[in-house]
Design a protein around this motif. Structure first.
Motif, PDB file in Angstrom:
ATOM      1  N   PHE A 186       4.786  13.232  11.709  1.00 56.39           N
ATOM      2  CA  PHE A 186       3.449  12.643  11.667  1.00 56.39           C
ATOM      3  C   PHE A 186       2.998  12.417  10.228  1.00 56.39           C
ATOM      4  CE2 PHE A 186      -1.241  13.015  11.752  1.00 56.39           C
ATOM      5  CZ  PHE A 186      -1.505  11.885  12.526  1.00 56.39           C
ATOM      6  N   ALA A 187       3.301  13.371   9.347  1.00 54.09           N
ATOM      7  CA  ALA A 187       2.938  13.222   7.931  1.00 54.09           C
ATOM      8  C   ALA A 187       3.575  11.972   7.343  1.00 54.09           C
ATOM      9  CB  ALA A 187       3.369  14.459   7.149  1.00 54.09           C
ATOM     10  N   GLU A 188       4.847  11.754   7.638  1.00 63.04           N
ATOM     11  CA  GLU A 188       5.531  10.561   7.138  1.00 63.04           C
ATOM     12  C   GLU A 188       4.827   9.286   7.585  1.00 63.04           C
ATOM     13  OE1 GLU A 188      10.210  12.004   6.865  1.00 63.04           O
ATOM     14  OE2 GLU A 188       9.498  10.920   8.634  1.00 63.04           O
ATOM     15  N   GLU A 189       4.507   9.222   8.880  1.00 67.63           N
ATOM     16  CA  GLU A 189       3.917   7.998   9.426  1.00 67.63           C
ATOM     17  C   GLU A 189       2.491   7.775   8.920  1.00 67.63           C
ATOM     18  OE1 GLU A 189       5.400   5.672  11.067  1.00 67.63           O
ATOM     19  OE2 GLU A 189       7.298   6.762  11.214  1.00 67.63           O
ATOM     20  N   TRP A 190       1.697   8.842   8.853  1.00 69.98           N
ATOM     21  CA  TRP A 190       0.320   8.662   8.418  1.00 69.98           C
ATOM     22  C   TRP A 190       0.247   8.329   6.929  1.00 69.98           C
ATOM     23  CZ3 TRP A 190      -4.113   6.932   9.135  1.00 69.98           C
ATOM     24  CH2 TRP A 190      -5.191   7.266   8.307  1.00 69.98           C
ATOM     25  N   ILE A 191       1.054   8.996   6.126  1.00 65.92           N
ATOM     26  CA  ILE A 191       0.994   8.761   4.683  1.00 65.92           C
ATOM     27  C   ILE A 191       1.405   7.334   4.337  1.00 65.92           C
ATOM     28  CG2 ILE A 191       2.102   9.377   2.481  1.00 65.92           C
ATOM     29  CD1 ILE A 191       1.966  12.312   3.497  1.00 65.92           C
ATOM     30  N   ILE A 192       2.466   6.817   4.960  1.00 68.30           N
ATOM     31  CA  ILE A 192       2.862   5.437   4.665  1.00 68.30           C
ATOM     32  C   ILE A 192       1.818   4.463   5.200  1.00 68.30           C
ATOM     33  CG2 ILE A 192       4.302   5.150   6.729  1.00 68.30           C
ATOM     34  CD1 ILE A 192       4.841   3.602   3.215  1.00 68.30           C
ATOM     35  N   THR A 193       1.204   4.774   6.337  1.00 68.56           N
ATOM     36  CA  THR A 193       0.139   3.911   6.863  1.00 68.56           C
ATOM     37  C   THR A 193      -1.035   3.867   5.894  1.00 68.56           C
ATOM     38  OG1 THR A 193       0.750   4.414   9.151  1.00 68.56           O
ATOM     39  CG2 THR A 193      -1.468   3.552   8.792  1.00 68.56           C
ATOM     40  N   CYS A 198      -4.101   1.009   1.580  1.00 72.32           N
ATOM     41  CA  CYS A 198      -4.651   0.938   0.223  1.00 72.32           C
ATOM     42  C   CYS A 198      -4.030  -0.206  -0.567  1.00 72.32           C
ATOM     43  CB  CYS A 198      -4.424   2.265  -0.512  1.00 72.32           C
ATOM     44  SG  CYS A 198      -5.323   3.658   0.188  1.00 72.32           S
ATOM     45  N   GLU A 199      -2.719  -0.381  -0.428  1.00 72.40           N
ATOM     46  CA  GLU A 199      -2.027  -1.433  -1.173  1.00 72.40           C
ATOM     47  C   GLU A 199      -2.416  -2.829  -0.697  1.00 72.40           C
ATOM     48  OE1 GLU A 199       0.057  -1.207  -3.902  1.00 72.40           O
ATOM     49  OE2 GLU A 199      -0.847   0.785  -3.877  1.00 72.40           O
ATOM     50  N   ILE A 200      -2.535  -2.995   0.606  1.00 70.57           N
ATOM     51  CA  ILE A 200      -2.916  -4.306   1.139  1.00 70.57           C
ATOM     52  C   ILE A 200      -4.333  -4.666   0.699  1.00 70.57           C
ATOM     53  CG2 ILE A 200      -3.482  -5.515   3.304  1.00 70.57           C
ATOM     54  CD1 ILE A 200      -0.970  -4.123   4.504  1.00 70.57           C
ATOM     55  N   ASN A 201      -5.192  -3.663   0.559  1.00 71.19           N
ATOM     56  CA  ASN A 201      -6.541  -3.915   0.055  1.00 71.19           C
ATOM     57  C   ASN A 201      -6.542  -4.394  -1.394  1.00 71.19           C
ATOM     58  OD1 ASN A 201      -7.963  -3.380   2.369  1.00 71.19           O
ATOM     59  ND2 ASN A 201      -8.409  -1.272   1.857  1.00 71.19           N
ATOM     60  N   LYS A 202      -5.455  -4.116  -2.118  1.00 69.82           N
ATOM     61  CA  LYS A 202      -5.362  -4.535  -3.517  1.00 69.82           C
ATOM     62  C   LYS A 202      -4.813  -5.954  -3.676  1.00 69.82           C
ATOM     63  CE  LYS A 202      -4.336   0.157  -5.160  1.00 69.82           C
ATOM     64  NZ  LYS A 202      -3.310   0.997  -5.816  1.00 69.82           N
ATOM     65  N   LEU A 203      -4.374  -6.554  -2.586  1.00 65.15           N
ATOM     66  CA  LEU A 203      -3.728  -7.858  -2.681  1.00 65.15           C
ATOM     67  C   LEU A 203      -4.641  -8.926  -3.279  1.00 65.15           C
ATOM     68  CD1 LEU A 203      -1.730  -8.122   0.658  1.00 65.15           C
ATOM     69  CD2 LEU A 203      -0.875  -7.586  -1.610  1.00 65.15           C
ATOM     70  N   ASN A 205      -6.683  -8.800  -5.713  1.00 63.59           N
ATOM     71  CA  ASN A 205      -6.707  -8.848  -7.178  1.00 63.59           C
ATOM     72  C   ASN A 205      -5.319  -8.701  -7.793  1.00 63.59           C
ATOM     73  OD1 ASN A 205      -6.136  -6.122  -6.919  1.00 63.59           O
ATOM     74  ND2 ASN A 205      -8.238  -5.470  -7.307  1.00 63.59           N
ATOM     75  N   GLY A 206      -4.290  -8.724  -6.938  1.00 62.47           N
ATOM     76  CA  GLY A 206      -2.916  -8.755  -7.440  1.00 62.47           C
ATOM     77  C   GLY A 206      -2.433  -7.481  -8.092  1.00 62.47           C
ATOM     78  N   THR A 207      -3.050  -6.342  -7.776  1.00 61.04           N
ATOM     79  CA  THR A 207      -2.658  -5.104  -8.450  1.00 61.04           C
ATOM     80  C   THR A 207      -1.596  -4.312  -7.688  1.00 61.04           C
ATOM     81  OG1 THR A 207      -4.458  -3.900  -7.378  1.00 61.04           O
ATOM     82  CG2 THR A 207      -4.907  -4.833  -9.542  1.00 61.04           C
ATOM     83  N   THR A 208      -1.217  -4.762  -6.517  1.00 59.38           N
ATOM     84  CA  THR A 208      -0.245  -4.002  -5.740  1.00 59.38           C
ATOM     85  C   THR A 208       1.129  -4.029  -6.375  1.00 59.38           C
ATOM     86  OG1 THR A 208       0.745  -3.665  -3.578  1.00 59.38           O
ATOM     87  CG2 THR A 208       0.352  -5.937  -4.228  1.00 59.38           C
ATOM     88  N   LYS A 209       1.811  -2.897  -6.317  1.00 61.00           N
ATOM     89  CA  LYS A 209       3.172  -2.825  -6.848  1.00 61.00           C
ATOM     90  C   LYS A 209       4.139  -2.358  -5.772  1.00 61.00           C
ATOM     91  CE  LYS A 209       5.905  -0.918 -10.647  1.00 61.00           C
ATOM     92  NZ  LYS A 209       5.889  -0.122 -11.888  1.00 61.00           N
ATOM     93  N   ILE A 210       3.657  -1.543  -4.862  1.00 61.54           N
ATOM     94  CA  ILE A 210       4.528  -0.962  -3.844  1.00 61.54           C
ATOM     95  C   ILE A 210       5.150  -2.044  -2.962  1.00 61.54           C
ATOM     96  CG2 ILE A 210       4.506   0.434  -1.735  1.00 61.54           C
ATOM     97  CD1 ILE A 210       2.709   2.380  -3.129  1.00 61.54           C
ATOM     98  N   LEU A 211       4.346  -3.040  -2.572  1.00 62.77           N
ATOM     99  CA  LEU A 211       4.863  -4.087  -1.686  1.00 62.77           C
ATOM    100  C   LEU A 211       5.677  -5.128  -2.445  1.00 62.77           C
ATOM    101  CD1 LEU A 211       1.727  -4.540   0.570  1.00 62.77           C
ATOM    102  CD2 LEU A 211       3.768  -3.212   1.038  1.00 62.77           C
ATOM    103  N   GLY A 212       5.369  -5.289  -3.717  1.00 58.50           N
ATOM    104  CA  GLY A 212       6.172  -6.095  -4.627  1.00 58.50           C
ATOM    105  C   GLY A 212       6.689  -7.407  -4.086  1.00 58.50           C
ATOM    106  N   LYS A 213       8.011  -7.583  -4.191  1.00 55.63           N
ATOM    107  CA  LYS A 213       8.658  -8.848  -3.861  1.00 55.63           C
ATOM    108  C   LYS A 213       8.643  -9.160  -2.367  1.00 55.63           C
ATOM    109  CE  LYS A 213      12.965  -6.241  -4.039  1.00 55.63           C
ATOM    110  NZ  LYS A 213      14.188  -5.989  -4.809  1.00 55.63           N
ATOM    111  N   PHE A 214       8.205  -8.205  -1.524  1.00 58.78           N
ATOM    112  CA  PHE A 214       8.216  -8.427  -0.071  1.00 58.78           C
ATOM    113  C   PHE A 214       6.898  -8.997   0.438  1.00 58.78           C
ATOM    114  CE2 PHE A 214      11.363  -5.222  -0.957  1.00 58.78           C
ATOM    115  CZ  PHE A 214      12.448  -5.638  -0.209  1.00 58.78           C
ATOM    116  N   ILE A 215       5.960  -9.231  -0.470  1.00 54.74           N
ATOM    117  CA  ILE A 215       4.616  -9.597  -0.063  1.00 54.74           C
ATOM    118  C   ILE A 215       4.582 -10.842   0.819  1.00 54.74           C
ATOM    119  CG2 ILE A 215       3.601 -11.197  -1.776  1.00 54.74           C
ATOM    120  CD1 ILE A 215       2.283  -7.757  -0.866  1.00 54.74           C
ATOM    121  N   GLN A 216       5.453 -11.805   0.553  1.00 50.88           N
ATOM    122  CA  GLN A 216       5.449 -13.044   1.327  1.00 50.88           C
ATOM    123  C   GLN A 216       5.994 -12.858   2.740  1.00 50.88           C
ATOM    124  OE1 GLN A 216       7.641 -15.816  -1.091  1.00 50.88           O
ATOM    125  NE2 GLN A 216       5.950 -16.135  -2.523  1.00 50.88           N
ATOM    126  N   HIS A 217       6.655 -11.729   2.988  1.00 53.27           N
ATOM    127  CA  HIS A 217       7.269 -11.472   4.290  1.00 53.27           C
ATOM    128  C   HIS A 217       6.384 -10.600   5.182  1.00 53.27           C
ATOM    129  CE1 HIS A 217      11.303 -12.962   2.988  1.00 53.27           C
ATOM    130  NE2 HIS A 217      10.817 -12.618   1.815  1.00 53.27           N
TER     131      HIS A 217
END
Length: 265
Positions: A186-193, A198-203, A205-217
């Motif tokens: 559960f910790a794994e699933e909740w933490i990545i969610t 948080c990362e998608i909310n940064k899209l 202003n372009g500050t996301t790094k975790i999603l990186g090159k996969f953003i278009q997919h």
């Protein structure tokens, strides 16, 4: 009447837990408080969700009470060190000037400084075994980061699975060490969610790094919807001794995630 009493007890428990998390967060902040670092590098983000899981796991573990707080603080110091190293640019254009290069060097040094703090705190406990646990976790995390770095843009599923382990591995390794693993999946699933949210909310202003090159997919609405639906299913399977975790997670979903497009469909 009984339902009202149970609801009040739940509110009190949540309030107490929030206070405990804030207290632990302050203790971590005190450890990383350094005037030079505060002046020249970005303030580290201390993930309260990770503190919540570590606090719950360690509270239920059969280890001396004086070690529980120290284990949590040192594990969070390692997390902060890893997160700080993530701020270092993958490529620096020297011709554009030295500011970015200096900033990158400072982030490396800051990450190393935070790592040194965790070694120091555990050495005070004379806890070589815990140092080895965290050092092994760091090695595994860095290996997963390297795998993700070289994945092509068509490997989104593998990327997200690796990222899930990267984000939660410190917690699950500590849980294994203290023989308190009921929350690991559960910790794994909740933490990545939560991280993805948080990362998608940064899209914007372009500050996301975790999603990186996969953003278009990524269809972010669908991705979050599937993740949260899965979390809600998993909550039903969690033992009652972890009701605080269930309530904290559902509270966060209700208060924060409801602003997303997919919740309003």
């Amino acid at each position: 009447m009984q339902e009202g009493m149970l609801e009040r007890a739940k509110v009190i428990t949540l309030h107490t837990t929030r206070n405990e998390i804030q207290h632990l967060k302050i203790l971590v902040e005190k450890q990383i408080n350094h005037s030079y670092l505060k002046k020249y590098i970005q303030k580290p983000v201390i993930d309260e969700q990770k503190i919540l899981f570590l606090h719950t796991i360690l509270s239920n573990a059969s280890i001396p009470s004086h070690k529980k707080e120290r284990y949590l603080i040192t594990t969070m110091l390692v997390q902060i060190a890893l997160d700080t190293h993530e701020l270092v640019p993958e490529r620096i254009d020297v011709e554009e000037g030295t500011t970015e290069m200096i900033q990158g060097q400072l982030n490396v040094l800051a990450g190393d400084y935070y790592s040194g703090l965790y070694y120091f705190l555990l050495s005070e406990l004379d806890d070589v075994e815990m140092i080895q646990i965290l050092a092994t976790a760091i090695k595994k995390i860095n290996e997963l980061k390297m795998i993700n770095y070289y994945l092509d843009t068509g490997s989104l599923t593998e990327y997200l699975n690796n990222r899930k382990r990267i984000e939660s591995l410190l917690i699950t390794e500590v849980a294994e060490y203290v023989h308190e693993t009921s929350l690991n999946r559960f910790a794994e699933e909740w933490i990545i969610t939560n991280v993805l949210y948080c990362e998608i909310n940064k899209l914007t202003n372009g500050t996301t790094k975790i999603l990186g090159k996969f953003i278009q997919h990524i269809d972010d609405d669908q991705l979050l919807s599937e993740k949260v639906d899965n979390i809600k299913r998993m909550i039903e399977e969690i033992p009652d001794q972890y009701n605080v975790i269930k309530d904290c997670v559902m509270e966060k979903i209700t208060e924060e995630f409801t602003n997303t497009t997919w919740e309003n469909d």
